[in-house]
Design a protein around this motif. Structure first.
Motif, PDB file in Angstrom:
ATOM      1  N   GLN A   6       0.854  -1.197   0.000  1.00 40.99           N
ATOM      2  CA  GLN A   6       0.000   0.000   0.000  1.00 40.99           C
ATOM      3  C   GLN A   6       0.881   1.234   0.000  1.00 40.99           C
ATOM      4  OE1 GLN A   6      -2.574  -0.724   3.535  1.00 40.99           O
ATOM      5  NE2 GLN A   6      -4.129  -1.350   2.048  1.00 40.99           N
ATOM      6  N   LYS A   7       0.780   2.012  -1.069  1.00 42.24           N
ATOM      7  CA  LYS A   7       1.599   3.221  -1.167  1.00 42.24           C
ATOM      8  C   LYS A   7       0.747   4.457  -0.871  1.00 42.24           C
ATOM      9  CE  LYS A   7       3.023   6.919  -3.739  1.00 42.24           C
ATOM     10  NZ  LYS A   7       2.376   7.845  -4.670  1.00 42.24           N
ATOM     11  N   PHE A   8       1.248   5.314   0.000  1.00 39.67           N
ATOM     12  CA  PHE A   8       0.539   6.545   0.321  1.00 39.67           C
ATOM     13  C   PHE A   8       1.339   7.743  -0.162  1.00 39.67           C
ATOM     14  CE2 PHE A   8      -0.995   3.363   3.281  1.00 39.67           C
ATOM     15  CZ  PHE A   8      -2.366   3.490   3.111  1.00 39.67           C
ATOM     16  N   GLY A   9       0.721   8.552  -1.002  1.00 34.84           N
ATOM     17  CA  GLY A   9       1.394   9.707  -1.607  1.00 34.84           C
ATOM     18  C   GLY A   9       1.506  10.870  -0.635  1.00 34.84           C
ATOM     19  N   GLY A  10       2.151  11.938  -1.103  1.00 30.08           N
ATOM     20  CA  GLY A  10       2.465  13.090  -0.262  1.00 30.08           C
ATOM     21  C   GLY A  10       1.291  13.658   0.517  1.00 30.08           C
ATOM     22  N   THR A  11       0.153  13.892  -0.166  1.00 33.47           N
ATOM     23  CA  THR A  11      -0.969  14.496   0.557  1.00 33.47           C
ATOM     24  C   THR A  11      -1.598  13.501   1.527  1.00 33.47           C
ATOM     25  OG1 THR A  11      -2.366  13.963  -1.331  1.00 33.47           O
ATOM     26  CG2 THR A  11      -1.575  16.221  -1.188  1.00 33.47           C
ATOM     27  N   GLY A  44       3.463  15.891   2.341  1.00 36.81           N
ATOM     28  CA  GLY A  44       2.982  17.135   1.762  1.00 36.81           C
ATOM     29  C   GLY A  44       3.623  17.509   0.442  1.00 36.81           C
ATOM     30  N   ARG A  45       3.318  18.729   0.029  1.00 31.62           N
ATOM     31  CA  ARG A  45       3.826  19.250  -1.237  1.00 31.62           C
ATOM     32  C   ARG A  45       4.691  20.455  -0.972  1.00 31.62           C
ATOM     33  NH1 ARG A  45      -1.353  17.842  -4.454  1.00 31.62           N
ATOM     34  NH2 ARG A  45      -0.833  15.676  -4.912  1.00 31.62           N
ATOM     35  N   LYS A  46       5.249  21.019  -2.020  1.00 31.43           N
ATOM     36  CA  LYS A  46       6.134  22.186  -1.913  1.00 31.43           C
ATOM     37  C   LYS A  46       5.600  23.212  -0.906  1.00 31.43           C
ATOM     38  CE  LYS A  46       8.940  25.165  -4.696  1.00 31.43           C
ATOM     39  NZ  LYS A  46       9.482  25.396  -6.008  1.00 31.43           N
ATOM     40  N   PHE A 176      -2.525   4.796  -3.073  1.00 33.72           N
ATOM     41  CA  PHE A 176      -3.494   5.691  -2.450  1.00 33.72           C
ATOM     42  C   PHE A 176      -3.101   7.139  -2.716  1.00 33.72           C
ATOM     43  CE2 PHE A 176      -4.291   1.863   0.020  1.00 33.72           C
ATOM     44  CZ  PHE A 176      -5.676   1.868   0.104  1.00 33.72           C
ATOM     45  N   THR A 177      -4.084   7.939  -3.131  1.00 32.60           N
ATOM     46  CA  THR A 177      -3.783   9.327  -3.461  1.00 32.60           C
ATOM     47  C   THR A 177      -4.944  10.227  -3.084  1.00 32.60           C
ATOM     48  OG1 THR A 177      -3.016  10.770  -5.239  1.00 32.60           O
ATOM     49  CG2 THR A 177      -4.488   8.984  -5.875  1.00 32.60           C
ATOM     50  N   ASP A 178      -4.982  11.444  -3.639  1.00 33.25           N
ATOM     51  CA  ASP A 178      -6.009  12.402  -3.228  1.00 33.25           C
ATOM     52  C   ASP A 178      -7.176  12.479  -4.205  1.00 33.25           C
ATOM     53  OD1 ASP A 178      -4.610  13.577  -5.268  1.00 33.25           O
ATOM     54  OD2 ASP A 178      -4.276  15.498  -4.274  1.00 33.25           O
ATOM     55  N   VAL A 179      -7.249  11.559  -5.169  1.00 30.32           N
ATOM     56  CA  VAL A 179      -8.405  11.494  -6.067  1.00 30.32           C
ATOM     57  C   VAL A 179      -8.952  10.069  -6.059  1.00 30.32           C
ATOM     58  CG1 VAL A 179      -7.872  13.410  -7.617  1.00 30.32           C
ATOM     59  CG2 VAL A 179      -6.806  11.189  -8.012  1.00 30.32           C
ATOM     60  N   ASP A 180     -10.164   9.897  -6.606  1.00 31.95           N
ATOM     61  CA  ASP A 180     -10.855   8.609  -6.497  1.00 31.95           C
ATOM     62  C   ASP A 180     -10.331   7.508  -7.402  1.00 31.95           C
ATOM     63  OD1 ASP A 180     -12.544   9.313  -4.504  1.00 31.95           O
ATOM     64  OD2 ASP A 180     -14.117  10.056  -5.845  1.00 31.95           O
ATOM     65  N   GLY A 181      -9.345   7.830  -8.216  1.00 35.45           N
ATOM     66  CA  GLY A 181      -8.840   6.814  -9.127  1.00 35.45           C
ATOM     67  C   GLY A 181      -8.303   7.494 -10.363  1.00 35.45           C
ATOM     68  N   ILE A 182      -8.171   6.739 -11.425  1.00 42.28           N
ATOM     69  CA  ILE A 182      -7.708   7.323 -12.673  1.00 42.28           C
ATOM     70  C   ILE A 182      -8.927   7.852 -13.417  1.00 42.28           C
ATOM     71  CG2 ILE A 182      -6.571   6.847 -14.869  1.00 42.28           C
ATOM     72  CD1 ILE A 182      -5.041   4.603 -13.263  1.00 42.28           C
ATOM     73  N   MET A 183      -8.847   9.105 -13.786  1.00 46.57           N
ATOM     74  CA  MET A 183      -9.999   9.761 -14.398  1.00 46.57           C
ATOM     75  C   MET A 183      -9.723  10.017 -15.884  1.00 46.57           C
ATOM     76  SD  MET A 183     -11.315  10.526 -11.251  1.00 46.57           S
ATOM     77  CE  MET A 183     -12.351  11.961 -11.194  1.00 46.57           C
ATOM     78  N   THR A 184     -10.812  10.383 -16.587  1.00 44.27           N
ATOM     79  CA  THR A 184     -10.687  10.643 -18.017  1.00 44.27           C
ATOM     80  C   THR A 184      -9.919  11.935 -18.315  1.00 44.27           C
ATOM     81  OG1 THR A 184     -12.875  11.608 -17.850  1.00 44.27           O
ATOM     82  CG2 THR A 184     -12.736   9.361 -18.742  1.00 44.27           C
ATOM     83  N   ALA A 185      -9.666  12.744 -17.275  1.00 45.45           N
ATOM     84  CA  ALA A 185      -8.817  13.935 -17.403  1.00 45.45           C
ATOM     85  C   ALA A 185      -8.456  14.361 -15.993  1.00 45.45           C
ATOM     86  CB  ALA A 185      -9.545  15.067 -18.132  1.00 45.45           C
ATOM     87  N   ASP A 186      -7.493  15.253 -15.880  1.00 45.95           N
ATOM     88  CA  ASP A 186      -7.112  15.749 -14.557  1.00 45.95           C
ATOM     89  C   ASP A 186      -8.317  16.440 -13.916  1.00 45.95           C
ATOM     90  OD1 ASP A 186      -6.066  17.023 -12.338  1.00 45.95           O
ATOM     91  OD2 ASP A 186      -4.203  17.584 -13.350  1.00 45.95           O
ATOM     92  N   PRO A 187      -8.816  15.912 -12.796  1.00 52.89           N
ATOM     93  CA  PRO A 187     -10.018  16.501 -12.183  1.00 52.89           C
ATOM     94  C   PRO A 187      -9.820  17.954 -11.738  1.00 52.89           C
ATOM     95  CG  PRO A 187      -9.038  14.828 -10.747  1.00 52.89           C
ATOM     96  CD  PRO A 187      -8.330  14.742 -12.056  1.00 52.89           C
ATOM     97  N   ARG A 188      -8.571  18.377 -11.634  1.00 54.45           N
ATOM     98  CA  ARG A 188      -8.346  19.786 -11.293  1.00 54.45           C
ATOM     99  C   ARG A 188      -8.712  20.702 -12.456  1.00 54.45           C
ATOM    100  NH1 ARG A 188      -3.087  19.790  -7.416  1.00 54.45           N
ATOM    101  NH2 ARG A 188      -3.313  17.580  -7.003  1.00 54.45           N
ATOM    102  N   ILE A 189      -8.756  20.147 -13.658  1.00 59.26           N
ATOM    103  CA  ILE A 189      -9.092  20.944 -14.834  1.00 59.26           C
ATOM    104  C   ILE A 189     -10.516  20.649 -15.298  1.00 59.26           C
ATOM    105  CG2 ILE A 189      -8.532  21.342 -17.266  1.00 59.26           C
ATOM    106  CD1 ILE A 189      -5.628  20.955 -16.580  1.00 59.26           C
ATOM    107  N   ALA A 212      -0.504  12.539 -17.330  1.00 55.43           N
ATOM    108  CA  ALA A 212      -1.413  12.289 -16.204  1.00 55.43           C
ATOM    109  C   ALA A 212      -0.567  11.797 -15.044  1.00 55.43           C
ATOM    110  CB  ALA A 212      -2.465  11.245 -16.582  1.00 55.43           C
ATOM    111  N   LYS A 213      -0.294  12.698 -14.091  1.00 58.92           N
ATOM    112  CA  LYS A 213       0.736  12.336 -13.116  1.00 58.92           C
ATOM    113  C   LYS A 213       0.204  11.511 -11.958  1.00 58.92           C
ATOM    114  CE  LYS A 213       0.560  16.146  -9.967  1.00 58.92           C
ATOM    115  NZ  LYS A 213       1.314  16.846  -8.979  1.00 58.92           N
ATOM    116  N   VAL A 214      -1.013  11.002 -12.087  1.00 56.64           N
ATOM    117  CA  VAL A 214      -1.611  10.251 -10.996  1.00 56.64           C
ATOM    118  C   VAL A 214      -0.802   8.994 -10.657  1.00 56.64           C
ATOM    119  CG1 VAL A 214      -3.252   9.095 -12.539  1.00 56.64           C
ATOM    120  CG2 VAL A 214      -3.783   9.280 -10.119  1.00 56.64           C
TER     121      VAL A 214
END
Ligand code: ADP
Ligand code: MG
Length: 400
Positions: A6-11, A44-46, A176-189, A212-214
């Protein structure tokens, strides 16, 4: 022994609250009978005190610091994170063993800052798992055969996780990351980007390579070698996220969809160079640019025009090279690349028409385009990037 990585990313490890959410996933896996290996990124991030970028900013680029030392510096974020995560697990009554990349047996070459894994020696992890420990491994770190600390480059913790998953014969690698999975585009956009339930290694590799840096594409390639399934999931929910497997597995379960476009991606920070003239010294332009180690994209060559893009940071050097050859290039700084990615797009009539009309309607100028059997790229100006991504996402009806 059923093993889960189980990998947990920065956030996911940035705050105590997030770490608690992460620990709940570990505990759920333990309750299901798995032995668990946790891989953590820096917290965290920068801007956050122990994030990789913050550590890097402690030294000035112009300071006399070698690449070898930079890796020693950069690897600290994950070390701190692993100990903090382990302490939380221990406070909840779990036996824990913390291992650095070196201790976990991640052997790499000596390409500092972007090292490649040569071999994984998982004995120490296995021994700790057999003792009943949850093993917390620092992501992103490796060690050379000479014992020097290395780091694996951007997204390196993803690579640690899948490399361990392969070496340990894990049932799954969970990212494990801060979005629900791999999306059809970056959900931030794209607000109404749709989560993909199942994708193949190839599909997600294409998406990841295009920006897609997910998940890091190298991590996907490693998992693919031994067919270890990856699940990309949110730390903050119990949802299954996106399952990444080989095409065959999907076919067996009848779940392979007939979609031909997987998603839309974007990547910024390029400059376009265009050279016009009747007698361009093609050979020398490309030879000299290659000699300086500058990578080119969107390469266009015709009788009286040469055009390509370079990473923005290489633009001054790239411009100097062609000037030395007596050519004054037309330069468009601050460009971005948007891409329509999908295994099924090769040769399908009408795709380019759809792309061009969608961008035209939005008033987005296409500076250049290129295509491969899985991707169609358009070069646009950076201020147009978000609008372009949204327009393409709409045009291919990806939110339904
Ligand atoms: P972590 O620190 O967990 O590794 P990253 O920032 O590396 O997290 O990756 C997660 C981010 O990837 C998301 O917040 C999202 O903005 C971005 N992203 C870009 N493209 C996609 C995509 N197609 N699907 C999901 N997330 C994406
Ligand atoms: Mg990441």
């Amino acid at each position: 022994m059923r093993i889960l990585v189980q990998k947990f990313g920065g956030t996911s490890v940035a705050s105590r609250e997030s770490r608690l959410a992460a620990v709940r996933h570990v505990e759920r896996a333990l309750a299901e009978g798995y032995r668990v290996v946790v891989v953590v990124s820096a917290m965290g991030r920068k801007g956050d005190p122990y994030a990789t970028d913050t550590l890097l900013s402690a030294v000035d680029e112009t300071d006399a610091v070698g690449k070898r030392e930079l890796d020693i510096l950069m690897s600290c974020g994950e070390t701190i994170s692993a100990v903090v995560f382990a302490s939380l697990l221990r406070s909840r009554g779990h036996e824990v063993s913390v291992l650095t990349g070196a201790q976990a047996g991640i052997v790499t070459n000596n390409q500092y800052g972007d090292a490649r894994i040569l071999e994984v020696r998982p004995e120490r992890i296995l021994e700790a798992l057999e003792r009943g420990c949850v093993v917390v491994v620092t992501g992103f770190q490796g060690v050379t055969l000479d014992g020097d600390v290395t780091t694996l480059g951007r997204g390196g913790s993803d690579t640690t996780a899948t490399a361990l998953g392969v070496a340990l014969g894990a049932e799954y690698v969970d990212i494990f990351t801060d979005v629900d999975g791999i999306m059809t585009a970056d959900p931030r956009i794209v607000e109404d980007a749709r989560r993909l339930r199942r994708v193949t290694y190839t599909e997600i590799c294409n998406l990841a390579y295009q920006g897609a840096k997910v998940i890091h594409p190298r991590a996907v390639e490693i998992a693919m070698q031994k067919n270890v399934p990856i699940r990309v999931r949110s730390t903050h929910s119990d949802d299954e996220g996106t399952l990444v497997t080989s095409a065959t597995t999907s076919l067996e379960s009848g779940a392979l969809s007939d979609r031909f476009v997987t998603g839309i991606t974007q990547a910024a920070s390029f400059a376009q160079l265009v050279m016009d003239g009747p007698e361009l010294p093609y050979g020398r332009i490309f030879v000299e640019t290659a000699r300086r180690g500058i990578s080119l994209d969107f390469i266009y060559v015709s009788q009286d025009r040469v055009a390509y893009t370079v990473p923005e940071r290489d633009a001054p050097a790239a411009i100097a090279i062609v000037r030395e050859l007596g050519i004054e290039p037309r330069v468009v700084p601050d460009c971005a690349r948007v891409a329509v990615v999908g295994a099924g797009i090769a040769g399908v009539p009408g795709i380019m028409a759809k792309i061009v009309s969608a961008l035209e309607e939005e008033g987005v100028e296409i500076l250049q385009s290129a295509d491969s059997h899985t991707t169609i790229w358009c070069l646009v100006r950076r201020p147009d990037m978000e609008r372009a991504v949204r327009a393409l996402h709409r045009a291919f009806e990806l939110s339904q």
